[in-house]
Scaffold this motif. Structure first.
Motif, PDB file in Angstrom:
ATOM      1  N   SER A   1      -5.061   3.113   6.349  1.00  0.00           N
ATOM      2  CA  SER A   1      -3.918   3.965   6.370  1.00  0.00           C
ATOM      3  C   SER A   1      -3.319   4.207   5.075  1.00  0.00           C
ATOM      4  N   SER A   2      -3.722   3.383   3.969  1.00  0.00           N
ATOM      5  CA  SER A   2      -3.042   3.484   2.770  1.00  0.00           C
ATOM      6  C   SER A   2      -4.173   3.225   1.522  1.00  0.00           C
TER       7      SER A   2
ATOM      8  N   GLY B   1       0.858  -1.288  -0.008  1.00  0.00           N
ATOM      9  CA  GLY B   1      -0.092  -0.024   0.102  1.00  0.00           C
ATOM     10  C   GLY B   1       0.854   1.081   0.039  1.00  0.00           C
ATOM     11  N   VAL B   2       0.278   2.270  -0.434  1.00  0.00           N
ATOM     12  CA  VAL B   2       0.854   3.588  -0.581  1.00  0.00           C
ATOM     13  C   VAL B   2       0.028   4.618   0.284  1.00  0.00           C
ATOM     14  N   ALA B   3       0.721   5.649   0.705  1.00  0.00           N
ATOM     15  CA  ALA B   3      -0.282   6.668   1.485  1.00  0.00           C
ATOM     16  C   ALA B   3      -1.095   7.525   0.744  1.00  0.00           C
ATOM     17  N   TYR B   4      -2.004   7.837   1.197  1.00  0.00           N
ATOM     18  CA  TYR B   4      -3.367   8.599   0.705  1.00  0.00           C
ATOM     19  C   TYR B   4      -2.565   9.719  -0.384  1.00  0.00           C
TER      20      TYR B   4
ATOM     21  N   ASP C   1      -4.482   0.309  -0.821  1.00  0.00           N
ATOM     22  CA  ASP C   1      -4.110  -0.951  -1.029  1.00  0.00           C
ATOM     23  C   ASP C   1      -3.760  -1.374  -2.468  1.00  0.00           C
TER      24      ASP C   1
ATOM     25  N   ILE D   1       5.308   4.179   1.988  1.00  0.00           N
ATOM     26  CA  ILE D   1       4.340   2.886   2.706  1.00  0.00           C
ATOM     27  C   ILE D   1       4.035   3.165   4.053  1.00  0.00           C
ATOM     28  N   PRO D   2       2.820   3.484   4.546  1.00  0.00           N
ATOM     29  CA  PRO D   2       2.470   4.052   5.729  1.00  0.00           C
ATOM     30  C   PRO D   2       2.343   3.124   6.962  1.00  0.00           C
TER      31      PRO D   2
END
Length: 293
Positions: A231-232, A191-194, A234, A270-271
């Motif tokens: 938090s991300s 996942g990566v941060a918003y 996906d 990657i949070p």
């Protein structure tokens, strides 16, 4: 000959022993003939087994072994019947089969599990869901099939332990054959941060995985945005690699390392899990001066 009632107990015992010895000596030719038949049965079973193996060499291994074992069972059953008829001259095939039919009921109840495993083994060899050398998973057992017999299957687990599994267990439960195909698909989630560009992250990962040695390039590498996590954003990463557990672990390790390195080099976060707490009323923060002793 004196009347048996006139004999002493010692003489009676001596006469009984002598009679038994004479009967045994008279029966020796039949015993030798029975042993000769058993020896010939072993020789014929060995030769027939080689012939069956040669005739079925173009078939798959499990089916060839099944035909060979069934031929051995049939020849030995016939040989034992002939040996019994020679050793016991009054025995006829009808009497032998009749006695076998009555005995089979008791034997069936006494050795129910053995016969159950035997027929399960025959069906496994006939249906060939897996062969020697395949990696399979059944319940908590994961390992490489080393041998399949008509009663049990031996499996070498990935930690080196050897497990002897009754064939009925494999026949009654779902078995995952991991090496049925040359390739196996793996999926991991990242996942990566918003605040990051998710589409750009997908493009970078697509290029990075195309350079991995353990990733099969003949199958498409599939990377999709999967959903909104806590938090991300996906991301689902799917690729193909070798079928064995070692191939699976090696490829997973390389891909995880590549994903982490690629996103770090691009400055994409990657949070860690974030938690946002809200309160109905504002909180007052009071600070007290620190007093030293």
């Amino acid at each position: 000959m004196d009347d048996i009632s006139d004999l002493t107990p010692r003489e009676t015992l001596e006469n009984t022993v002598v009679s038994i010895v004479h009967s045994f000596i008279e029966h020796l030719p039949y015993l030798f003939a029975g042993l000769l038949i058993l020896l010939l049965t072993w020789l014929v079973a060995y030769l027939i087994g080689k012939v069956v193996r040669k005739l079925t060499r173009h078939m798959r291994q499990s089916l060839s072994e099944l035909f060979e074992r069934l031929s051995h069972i049939g020849i030995w059953a016939l040989g034992l019947l002939l040996a019994a008829m020679v050793v016991f001259p009054g025995l006829t095939p009808a009497k032998a089969l009749g006695g076998l039919g009555l005995a089979s009921i008791a034997i069936g109840f006494a050795f129910k599990e053995i016969f159950e495993n035997f027929f399960a083994g025959v069906l496994l060899l006939w249906k060939y869901p897996f062969e020697k050398g395949d990696f399979i998973e059944c319940q908590s057992i994961l390992g490489k099939v080393e041998n399949i017999s008509v009663r049990m299957t031996t499996i070498r687990k990935t930690n080196g332990e050897l497990v002897v599994v009754p064939n009925s267990f494999l026949f009654k439960n779902a078995v995952n054959v991991l090496t049925d195909q040359d390739k196996r698909r793996i999926t991991i989630m990242t996942g990566v941060a918003y605040s990051e560009d998710a589409d750009h992250a997908v493009s970078l990962l697509q290029q990075a995985l195309s350079q991995c040695e353990t990733v099969d390039q003949q199958h498409p590498i599939q990377i999709f945005l999967n959903g909104f996590g806590d938090s991300s954003i996906d991301i689902e990463v799917t690729w193909w690699t070798g079928p064995t557990p070692l191939d699976h672990r090696r490829s997973r390790s390389e891909v995880v390392s590549t994903v982490k390195r690629t996103l770090d080099e691009a400055g994409i976060e990657i949070p860690f899990p974030y938690r946002t707490m809200t309160f109905k009323e504002p909180l007052e923060i009071n600070q007290k001066p620190f007093k030293s002793d």
